[in-house]
Write an enzyme that holds these catalytic residues in place. Structure first.
Site, PDB file in Angstrom:
ATOM      1  N   ARG A 193      33.620  17.915 -14.066  1.00 32.81           N
ATOM      2  CA  ARG A 193      32.545  18.651 -14.727  1.00 32.81           C
ATOM      3  C   ARG A 193      32.225  19.868 -13.879  1.00 32.81           C
ATOM      4  NH1 ARG A 193      29.122  14.796 -15.364  1.00 32.81           N
ATOM      5  NH2 ARG A 193      27.568  15.100 -13.709  1.00 32.81           N
ATOM      6  N   GLU A 235      29.336  23.203 -13.683  1.00 34.46           N
ATOM      7  CA  GLU A 235      28.021  23.570 -14.224  1.00 34.46           C
ATOM      8  C   GLU A 235      27.426  24.740 -13.448  1.00 34.46           C
ATOM      9  OE1 GLU A 235      23.713  21.406 -15.071  1.00 34.46           O
ATOM     10  OE2 GLU A 235      25.129  20.517 -13.664  1.00 34.46           O
ATOM     11  N   ASP A 275       0.820  -1.214   0.000  1.00 29.43           N
ATOM     12  CA  ASP A 275       0.000   0.000   0.000  1.00 29.43           C
ATOM     13  C   ASP A 275       0.854   1.265   0.000  1.00 29.43           C
ATOM     14  OD1 ASP A 275       1.021  -0.265   2.523  1.00 29.43           O
ATOM     15  OD2 ASP A 275      -0.826   0.281   3.569  1.00 29.43           O
ATOM     16  N   HIS A 282      21.318  22.623 -21.390  1.00 30.86           N
ATOM     17  CA  HIS A 282      19.918  22.264 -21.563  1.00 30.86           C
ATOM     18  C   HIS A 282      19.056  23.330 -20.899  1.00 30.86           C
ATOM     19  CE1 HIS A 282      19.663  20.916 -17.344  1.00 30.86           C
ATOM     20  NE2 HIS A 282      20.752  20.186 -17.539  1.00 30.86           N
ATOM     21  N   HIS A 301      15.665  19.119 -16.829  1.00 36.21           N
ATOM     22  CA  HIS A 301      15.823  19.195 -18.283  1.00 36.21           C
ATOM     23  C   HIS A 301      14.510  19.774 -18.812  1.00 36.21           C
ATOM     24  CE1 HIS A 301      18.903  15.695 -17.946  1.00 36.21           C
ATOM     25  NE2 HIS A 301      19.464  16.862 -17.753  1.00 36.21           N
ATOM     26  N   TYR A 329      36.407  13.599 -18.982  1.00 34.28           N
ATOM     27  CA  TYR A 329      36.375  12.330 -18.256  1.00 34.28           C
ATOM     28  C   TYR A 329      37.485  11.439 -18.809  1.00 34.28           C
ATOM     29  CZ  TYR A 329      31.856  14.477 -17.625  1.00 34.28           C
ATOM     30  OH  TYR A 329      30.864  15.391 -17.369  1.00 34.28           O
TER      31      TYR A 329
END
Length: 430
Positions: free
Chosen positions: A399, A401, A41, A361, A368, A390
């Site tokens: 990396r 960002e 459940d 993106h 995204h 990499y």
């Protein structure tokens, strides 16, 4: 909800912006997401359908919005359906929106708000005045939908009950609208980013040799939750050493070793809006000469790519130009040969061995986020910038960002205050 109230004019204006995009005599139906089961459940945590949230601000299950801007009766031009609560539901599940509260959230007058069980009765007074019916589907280019959604079930049911109406796709219109962030949306994205900033500074003082990746995840969640975030915007990537070369590593189960670099792809969610940040830091607080060289190369690519995000540019052209910058850096690191690069197959560039994903993106209600890559970049769009290198044979993945808002005069780095330079990282860790 944990987040602070949102000005309902955002949702009023979003509905107003959708109306001119519809064909004449059109009706729109948008459904809430299902509550997804786990086992027995058990259920997953509810996450609202982003298009419904964008148009209403309602963060509750079993909600449905119907829009019919040209209906002859004004009370049927915007209609909201809510799950009717009861004393039993209040005891077991907690408070649900009243009609008065829903009016405050959405800007839809209370007299145009009904309970979900009244849908067929009210809808029958609307649908036969319409010729075109806009229904929603998930048309994200990266979506892999294997479970039938509430929207998909409704499409089937509608076709059976009203076979002579003309169905239209709502998704392209929502992609068009959501790609440009409204002024009220930007503070929500910035709040998610600011929470992410606090979290990262906490981690800089916590990470050291011997800690486990999952302990870092626990520190991350502590900072998110204490700042009104529901949690991570996406499954966090906390990847030390060779794990950083696995692009979607989410086990977060290994111990961090002295001399390794750890890749942290982690961002907070706030009011359904998302931050998306990646940092790569030395576990022991100091980069080796090789690690620093690779880090600085990625950072240079990031800075150049950021400058390319400006009005009028095209997605594919932008990524090709970033690829050229990355080629130069990989040659400088001794990973690619200049002659081989000059003779490479342009459809299979050699840099893809070390940088195999895209650079940017859309970002917003989805990490995204929806948008069309064939549409030229415009002011109000928010993109990530996330180059990486990499090197599997060296067990090194780096990396970086940030999240960037395009404006008329260039762009604004929304993460400019989050530590990024290698010297700053080392100083804060030590």
């Amino acid at each position: 909800m944990r987040y602070l109230p949102i000005d309902n004019q955002l949702f009023v204006q979003n509905r107003q912006r959708l109306a001119p995009l519809l064909k004449s005599k059109s009706l729109v139906v948008v459904n809430a997401n299902d509550i997804m089961p786990t086992n027995a459940d058990g259920t997953m945590v509810f996450r609202q359908n982003n298009d419904l949230f964008y148009l209403t601000g309602v963060d509750q299950e079993e909600t449905r919005l119907v829009l019919f801007p040209e209906h002859p009766d004004p009370k049927f031009r915007e209609v909201l359906f809510l799950r009717e609560t009861s004393e039993l539901i209040e005891i077991w599940e907690g408070h649900k929106l009243t009609k008065a509260e829903a009016e405050q959230v959405t800007g839809i007058p209370q007299k145009q708000i009904y309970w979900t069980h009244q849908f067929e009765q009210i809808f029958g007074q609307m649908v036969f005045e319409a010729e075109f019916i806009y229904l929603n589907t998930n048309e994200h280019t990266r979506a892999g939908v294997e479970v039938q959604t509430r929207d998909a079930r409704y499409i089937d049911a509608f076709r059976q009950k009203y076979p002579l109406h003309h169905l239209e796709r709502l998704a392209p219109l929502m992609h068009y609208l959501r790609a440009i962030k409204q002024p009220q949306e930007l503070p929500l994205i910035q709040t998610a980013i600011d929470i992410t900033d606090k979290m990262f500074r906490r981690l800089l003082g916590f990470i050291k040799p011997g800690v486990w990746e999952y302990e870092i995840e626990a520190e991350m969640m502590h900072e998110f939750l204490r700042n009104r975030s529901r949690g991570a915007a996406y499954t966090p990537i906390i990847a030390s050493g060779a794990n950083a070369c696995v692009l979607h590593y989410i086990d977060n189960s290994q111990q961090c070793q002295d001399g390794d670099v750890i890749l942290l792809d982690i961002g907070a969610e706030y009011a359904n809006y998302n931050a998306d940040m990646t940092r790569s830091i030395p576990v022991n607080g100091r980069f080796t000469a090789r690690q620093r060289a690779v880090y600085d190369a990625v950072l240079r690519v990031m800075k150049e790519a950021t400058q390319m995000l400006r009005p009028g540019n095209l997605w594919d052209e932008y990524h090709r130009e970033v690829g050229k910058v990355m080629e130069s850096e990989l040659i400088g690191l001794g990973l690619l040969d200049r002659t081989e690069v000059a003779n490479q197959d342009p459809d299979a560039p050699l840099y893809k061995k070390y940088f195999m994903h895209g650079t940017s993106h859309f970002l917003g209600l989805d990490v995204h986020d929806v948008g069309n890559k064939y549409r030229r970049m415009e002011p109000g769009m928010v993109f990530t910038v996330e180059p990486g290198i990499y090197i599997r044979e060296e067990k090194l993945g780096i990396r970086l960002e940030n999240n960037v808002l395009i404006t008329e005069s260039g762009n604004i780095d929304l993460m400019a205050n989050i530590p990024l330079e290698a010297d700053e990282i080392e100083e804060m860790m030590n």
